[in-house]
Design an enzyme around this catalytic site. Structure first.
Site, PDB file in Angstrom:
ATOM      1  N   ALA A 171     -12.221 -44.499 -30.164  1.00  0.00           N
ATOM      2  CA  ALA A 171     -13.426 -44.548 -30.989  1.00  0.00           C
ATOM      3  C   ALA A 171     -14.476 -43.563 -30.498  1.00  0.00           C
ATOM      4  O   ALA A 171     -15.194 -42.945 -31.306  1.00  0.00           O
ATOM      5  CB  ALA A 171     -13.994 -45.968 -30.997  1.00  0.00           C
ATOM      6  N   ASP A 172     -14.583 -43.401 -29.184  1.00  0.00           N
ATOM      7  CA  ASP A 172     -15.542 -42.441 -28.642  1.00  0.00           C
ATOM      8  C   ASP A 172     -15.225 -41.021 -29.107  1.00  0.00           C
ATOM      9  O   ASP A 172     -16.132 -40.253 -29.460  1.00  0.00           O
ATOM     10  CB  ASP A 172     -15.523 -42.490 -27.113  1.00  0.00           C
ATOM     11  CG  ASP A 172     -16.234 -43.710 -26.562  1.00  0.00           C
ATOM     12  OD1 ASP A 172     -17.283 -44.081 -27.096  1.00  0.00           O
ATOM     13  OD2 ASP A 172     -15.734 -44.283 -25.582  1.00  0.00           O
ATOM     14  N   ILE A 173     -13.955 -40.653 -29.078  1.00  0.00           N
ATOM     15  CA  ILE A 173     -13.563 -39.300 -29.494  1.00  0.00           C
ATOM     16  C   ILE A 173     -13.820 -39.123 -30.992  1.00  0.00           C
ATOM     17  O   ILE A 173     -14.307 -38.070 -31.437  1.00  0.00           O
ATOM     18  CB  ILE A 173     -12.093 -39.027 -29.155  1.00  0.00           C
ATOM     19  CG1 ILE A 173     -11.847 -39.191 -27.648  1.00  0.00           C
ATOM     20  CG2 ILE A 173     -11.694 -37.626 -29.610  1.00  0.00           C
ATOM     21  CD1 ILE A 173     -12.709 -38.326 -26.762  1.00  0.00           C
ATOM     22  N   GLY A 176     -17.547 -38.689 -31.338  1.00  0.00           N
ATOM     23  CA  GLY A 176     -18.001 -37.392 -30.861  1.00  0.00           C
ATOM     24  C   GLY A 176     -17.771 -36.291 -31.884  1.00  0.00           C
ATOM     25  O   GLY A 176     -18.648 -35.454 -32.132  1.00  0.00           O
TER      26      GLY A 176
END
Length: 415
Positions: A171-173, A176
């Site tokens: 989810a972070d990627i 981003g």
């Protein structure tokens, strides 16, 4: 190639106040495309991601890649002088990236509206797990919780086992990349209006895009999918299959043509005509039998042979690699997808290249994340704010800033 070639975002200045992964990655992508990115860290410990994951010689390896192309300035935004410096400094930037818990910048007297009053062209990207408003907004959160909230874990893994959270910052990627995209949309709008914007990015909403097909199906048909391992609900065949030599292949028959090619390759026209497999609906209903046939076929062949026969039959198939084998895969090697970047502290570092490629524009990977917190503090603040050596020394002594008094390994071309 054009006669003049420059980085796509040359001239764009970004102030990165964020920590950990999602928001910093958005700024890293902008740096990869040529933006001048300054990373602000807390004096002393610096960014949390310096201590996240594997370390070598006391340095975080992921920090090196995630902070590439950024100059590091250590500035305590909680200190009155730190806030005053930021208020002066923000006029030098096009974009500000932050991921503090909602209300933190406001508490410090650095609310986006206040910063935009100083610099009306400023674009502020705010990245949090749950967004700036709502019942969860004030709660601490990371990508893991976003993956859970978005429903990713509920459909990942096997039916007889617990929900499976990704073993990587999925989810972070996603967030981003979406954050970088939204900044570029705001930059384009600013060309027309002259005004900046404030972007509210919730990490869980970036993850929702991964399950949009499930959302539509549930809303329209009342169907809620469970965990199906490597199978994929909308299409069959799809999965990973082990070959005789112990290696694995991945195969997808997501279109009728591709599925027929698989059937013909492993069983000839007789299997193509088998009523259990003539349509996607039938294949999905008999997916266990279909997977068993493919598994048995692969088990009789070493992987190179299986890949060669399936590829010759027009199938969508490829090797299932580990990181250790992926780096030597001929496709990855041919495109130079994994770059080697020289680091002054750790030597050659393998990291992802800059994607996608541009035909005319120039891109290059900047210096890996520096070992010292505030490596470039004095140099950047002297250039941007005209601070003297005495002023810089006083700010260091007061704990407002941090870093070596003589920066080394500056990023070439940084303004």
């Amino acid at each position: 190639m054009t006669s003049t070639s420059q980085a796509p975002l040359a001239g764009l200045r970004v102030l990165d106040l964020s920590t950990m992964i999602a928001a910093p990655l958005a700024a890293t992508i902008l740096a990869d495309y040529g933006a001048d990115v300054v990373k602000v860290e807390m004096p002393g410990p610096g960014d949390h991601v310096r201590r996240f994951g594997a370390q070598k010689d006391g340095q975080g390896l992921y920090w090196k890649a995630l902070s590439r192309g950024k100059r590091s300035v250590a500035l305590d935004l909680r200190h009155p002088e730190g806030k005053e410096l930021l208020s002066r400094w923000v006029t030098e930037f096009d974009v500000l990236v932050e991921n503090f818990r909602p209300g933190t910048l406001e508490k410090w007297g650095l609310a986006p509206d206040d910063l935009r009053a100083l610099n009306p062209r400023l674009i502020v990207l705010r990245v949090t797990a749950y967004g700036q408003e709502g019942p969860y907004a004030a709660q601490p959160g990371f990508g893991t919780l976003a993956e859970a909230l978005a429903g990713l874990a509920a459909v990942s893994g096997f039916e007889d086992r617990p929900p499976l959270l990704p073993a990587y910052p999925l989810a972070d990627i996603m967030a981003g990349n979406l954050g970088a995209t939204s900044v570029l949309a705001a930059v384009q709008r600013r060309h027309a209006t002259g005004a900046g914007d404030v972007i509210d990015l919730a990490i869980y909403e970036a993850a929702l895009k991964l399950v949009e097909i499930n959302i539509l199906e549930y809303q329209q048909l009342g169907t809620e999918h469970g965990r199906t391992g490597n199978r994929y609900g909308p299409a069959a065949p799809r999965g990973s299959y082990q070959c005789r030599d112990g290696l694995w292949v991945a195969l997808s028959g997501s279109t009728q043509t591709m599925a027929v090619n698989v059937l013909r390759t492993i069983g000839g026209e007789e299997l193509v005509a088998d009523p259990r497999f003539t349509t996607n609906t039938e294949r999905r209903a008999h997916v266990e039998a279909l997977d068993a046939l493919i598994s048995a076929w692969c088990a009789e062949r070493d992987r190179p042979t299986a890949l060669a026969e399936l590829t010759a039959g027009g199938c969508a198939v490829g090797p299932l690699e580990s990181v250790a084998t992926m780096v030597d895969n001929p496709q990855v090697a041919h495109r130079g997808s994994i770059a080697t970047v020289e680091d002054p502290d750790l030597g050659p570092l393998a990291m992802t290249g800059i994607y996608p490629r541009f035909q005319d524009a120039t891109t290059s990977i900047g210096r890996p994340g520096p070992a010292a917190v505030g490596q470039d503090t004095d140099d950047v603040l002297a250039r941007d704010l005209g601070l003297s050596a005495d002023e810089l020394a006083r700010l260091r002594e007061a704990g407002v800033t941090d870093g070596p008094s003589e920066p080394r390994d500056a990023i070439p071309g940084a303004v």
